[in-house]
Design a protein around this motif. Structure first.
Motif, PDB file in Angstrom:
ATOM      1  N   GLU A 174       0.833  -1.202   0.000  1.00  0.00           N
ATOM      2  CA  GLU A 174       0.000   0.000   0.000  1.00  0.00           C
ATOM      3  C   GLU A 174       0.871   1.257   0.000  1.00  0.00           C
ATOM      4  N   PRO A 175       0.867   2.044  -1.076  1.00  0.00           N
ATOM      5  CA  PRO A 175       1.591   3.314  -1.051  1.00  0.00           C
ATOM      6  C   PRO A 175       0.944   4.284  -0.064  1.00  0.00           C
ATOM      7  N   ARG A 188      -1.506   7.507   8.095  1.00  0.00           N
ATOM      8  CA  ARG A 188      -1.288   6.453   9.091  1.00  0.00           C
ATOM      9  C   ARG A 188      -2.511   6.270   9.984  1.00  0.00           C
ATOM     10  N   LEU A 189      -3.193   7.378  10.296  1.00  0.00           N
ATOM     11  CA  LEU A 189      -4.345   7.294  11.198  1.00  0.00           C
ATOM     12  C   LEU A 189      -5.512   6.534  10.572  1.00  0.00           C
ATOM     13  N   THR A 190      -5.641   6.598   9.253  1.00  0.00           N
ATOM     14  CA  THR A 190      -6.792   5.972   8.598  1.00  0.00           C
ATOM     15  C   THR A 190      -6.445   4.651   7.932  1.00  0.00           C
ATOM     16  N   HIS A 191      -5.167   4.342   7.814  1.00  0.00           N
ATOM     17  CA  HIS A 191      -4.750   3.122   7.130  1.00  0.00           C
ATOM     18  C   HIS A 191      -4.754   1.938   8.090  1.00  0.00           C
ATOM     19  N   ARG A 192      -5.097   0.781   7.550  1.00  0.00           N
ATOM     20  CA  ARG A 192      -5.065  -0.450   8.340  1.00  0.00           C
ATOM     21  C   ARG A 192      -3.982  -1.361   7.777  1.00  0.00           C
ATOM     22  N   GLN A 216     -10.259   4.973  17.013  1.00  0.00           N
ATOM     23  CA  GLN A 216      -9.071   4.778  16.183  1.00  0.00           C
ATOM     24  C   GLN A 216      -8.250   3.590  16.666  1.00  0.00           C
ATOM     25  N   GLN A 217      -8.977   2.526  17.020  1.00  0.00           N
ATOM     26  CA  GLN A 217      -8.353   1.295  17.488  1.00  0.00           C
ATOM     27  C   GLN A 217      -8.368   0.268  16.361  1.00  0.00           C
ATOM     28  N   PRO A 218      -7.214  -0.136  15.834  1.00  0.00           N
ATOM     29  CA  PRO A 218      -7.198  -1.106  14.727  1.00  0.00           C
ATOM     30  C   PRO A 218      -7.842  -2.432  15.117  1.00  0.00           C
TER      31      PRO A 218
END
Length: 545
Positions: free
Chosen positions: A58-59, A137-141, A169-171
């Motif tokens: 994922e870029p 980073r905050l929205t990517h899993r 915002q807990q994966p």
């Protein structure tokens, strides 16, 4: 993110000398966390993107020059949008191309443009990229072996857990339960150590995952803020930064309705927009940095006088004493007035953007009810994932209730259509939503359409029931403040020799800010401003003026 996982930053420029400089600067700042790739042509860059997609890499960010032979930077970024919609996009331009870059903000979801040269990078490059990479980073899993939620995809209890963890915002990874799974144990949360929690509520989950905030609470605070939306978070930042002991309470998760917004595009200083979760994360981190205590999910249940202080009873049975109180509880979405709607909440009908359901909607037909800005932002966000988005508006046109920039973007989107003068009157299903009935408000004709996902944005009501008769409210439940209260001699219980301050309620030392206040602007920026203003007024109250 795991130590071995390094997302890609891709730079593209046909000038080898410029590309070497870009790659040098990127590696200097980011090579320990990101894998920096470089390409001298758009065709080669597209091949790299395809290889990344095949390898499930994922870029995080594309940094692309505008003037390249064969394909412009804007055209290349448009191609990247279909492959990696969540990557951040930056365009390198000459001064003469700035209008092209501004136009590209909407056309290709451009996040930023940099005018060459960008030296020194410490001032003109890194601050920009740092912010964009942090937002990504905050929205990517990333590849993740942590918390799992096992549940039925369209079960309301499963939706509530997914929404709660997303808002915090807990994966997590969602696992669709097998058909023969015991429904009495679902949803189940599986922790990284193997612990299984059967049907946990938000409070239990927050305690186990240590999401609730402060474990030890002071008996007294200079300021207690009830509500963690933009107004409450702004007040927490300003009051704690000015040395006041500050406690912020939220009954669910910080962010309020703004935290549920999929995209905010008219907030000052963010030309590419930002999500509500990104704004919330920044504000929470800022408040904590200055020493504010945040506690959730805990709600206030009553307010009373305690001499010159104020006492707030909490849902966990305890009480907290405050020198001053700010009520910033915001609004709750109004429920859909359609036959059968209550049975499908969390099982096809969702209030607000429900970001947790975005992946579920991929490739499907999504319906949105409402014609305000929140509905427009959600339509544009979901259109990036759904096959088709239909917006149902009771008004004659979107322009009557929605900001012009959103109307333009919706009209330009190929997979969004608008049904004006239309109401949703009934819903049907078999445990999950299957069909909706629509009425043409001009002719009365009723039609039936297949539907699995309906997102509702039809106005909101103030969260003030918990206050009872403690403070004066208008007939709609919004809190009256300052001049709207009338002359102080006519206020029952007002015992100060002055008029109420601008945001002060009918109880001295109790203030209100943001959407919950009568006469407020109902805008995120206005809420932030009122939260900051409330801190100044609390100082005046504490000083005895």
């Amino acid at each position: 993110m795991p130590a071995l996982y390094r997302p890609v930053v891709l730079a593209v420029d046909d000038d080898p000398q410029v590309l070497r400089a870009v790659r040098r600067d990127l590696n200097r700042a980011y090579r320990d966390r990101y894998r920096v790739l470089a390409s001298t042509s758009p065709d080669e860059a597209l091949r790299l993107m395809d290889e990344l997609k095949e390898r499930a890499e994922e870029p995080a960010l594309f940094l692309v020059d505008q003037r390249m032979p064969g394909m412009t930077g804007v055209e290349l970024l448009k191609e990247s949008l279909t492959r990696f919609p969540s990557a951040r996009r930056v365009l390198l331009t000459a001064y003469a191309d700035t209008q092209v870059a501004i136009d590209a903000i909407n056309a290709v979801r451009l996040d930023y443009y940099l005018v060459k040269p960008w030296e020194p990078p410490e001032e003109r490059l890194y601050p920009v990229l740092d912010g964009l990479l942090e937002d990504w980073r905050l929205t990517h899993r990333p590849p993740y072996d942590g918390i799992q939620i096992v549940g039925q995809r369209f079960a309301p209890a499963t939706h509530r857990l997914r929404d709660f963890l997303t808002r915090h915002q807990q994966p997590f990874r969602f696992v669709d339960a097998e058909a023969d799974a015991d429904p009495l144990t679902l949803p189940t949360v599986v922790l990284p150590d193997g612990t299984r929690l059967s049907r946990p509520g938000p409070a239990e989950l927050a305690e186990v995952l240590r999401l609730s905030g402060e474990s030890e609470r002071q008996p007294y605070y200079d300021v207690v803020i009830v509500g963690g939306g933009p107004a409450g978070l702004a007040a927490a930042v300003y009051s704690s930064s000015e040395g006041l002991s500050t406690l912020l309470l939220d009954e669910y998760a910080p962010g309020g309705q703004a935290g549920m917004s999929s995209r905010i595009e008219n907030y000052l200083g963010f030309p590419g927009g930002l999500s509500g979760s990104e704004l919330t994360h920044r504000a929470v981190a800022q408040a904590r940095r200055f020493g504010a205590a945040l506690l959730s999910p805990v709600s206030a249940v009553s307010l009373r006088r305690a001499g010159r202080a104020r006492a707030i009873a909490l849902s966990d049975g305890r009480e907290v004493i405050a020198g001053a109180v700010l009520v910033a509880t915001g609004l709750s979405y109004r429920r859909l007035d359609a036959e059968g709607a209550a049975a499908f909440e969390g099982a096809g009908i969702y209030y607000g953007a429900a970001v947790a359901e975005t992946s579920t909607c991929a490739g499907r037909h999504v319906w949105i009810v409402g014609g305000g800005n929140s509905a427009g932002q959600a339509a544009l966000h979901l259109a990036r994932h759904a096959k088709q988005v239909t917006v149902l508006v009771r008004a004659g046109s979107l322009g009557e209730t929605m900001s012009h920039y959103l109307v333009e973007e919706i009209e330009a989107a190929e997979n969004i259509d608008v049904c004006s003068g239309t109401g949703l009157v009934a819903v049907e299903g078999d445990g999950r939503l299957r069909r909706i009935k629509l009425r043409d408000l001009a002719t009365g004709e009723v039609t039936v359409a297949d539907a699995e996902f309906v997102f509702v944005f039809i106005g909101a009501s103030p969260r003030t029931d918990w206050l009872g008769d403690a403070v004066r409210r208008d007939r709609h439940g919004f809190i009256l403040t300052g001049p709207d209260l009338g002359p102080a001699p006519g206020l029952p219980g007002w015992d100060l020799p002055r008029e109420p301050l601008l945001l002060e309620t009918s109880v001295p030392g109790v203030f209100a800010a943001g959407d919950v206040r009568a006469g407020s602007m109902k805008r995120i920026a206005a809420g932030v401003g009122e939260g900051a203003m409330a801190t100044a007024l609390i100082h005046r109250y504490r000083a005895g003026s």
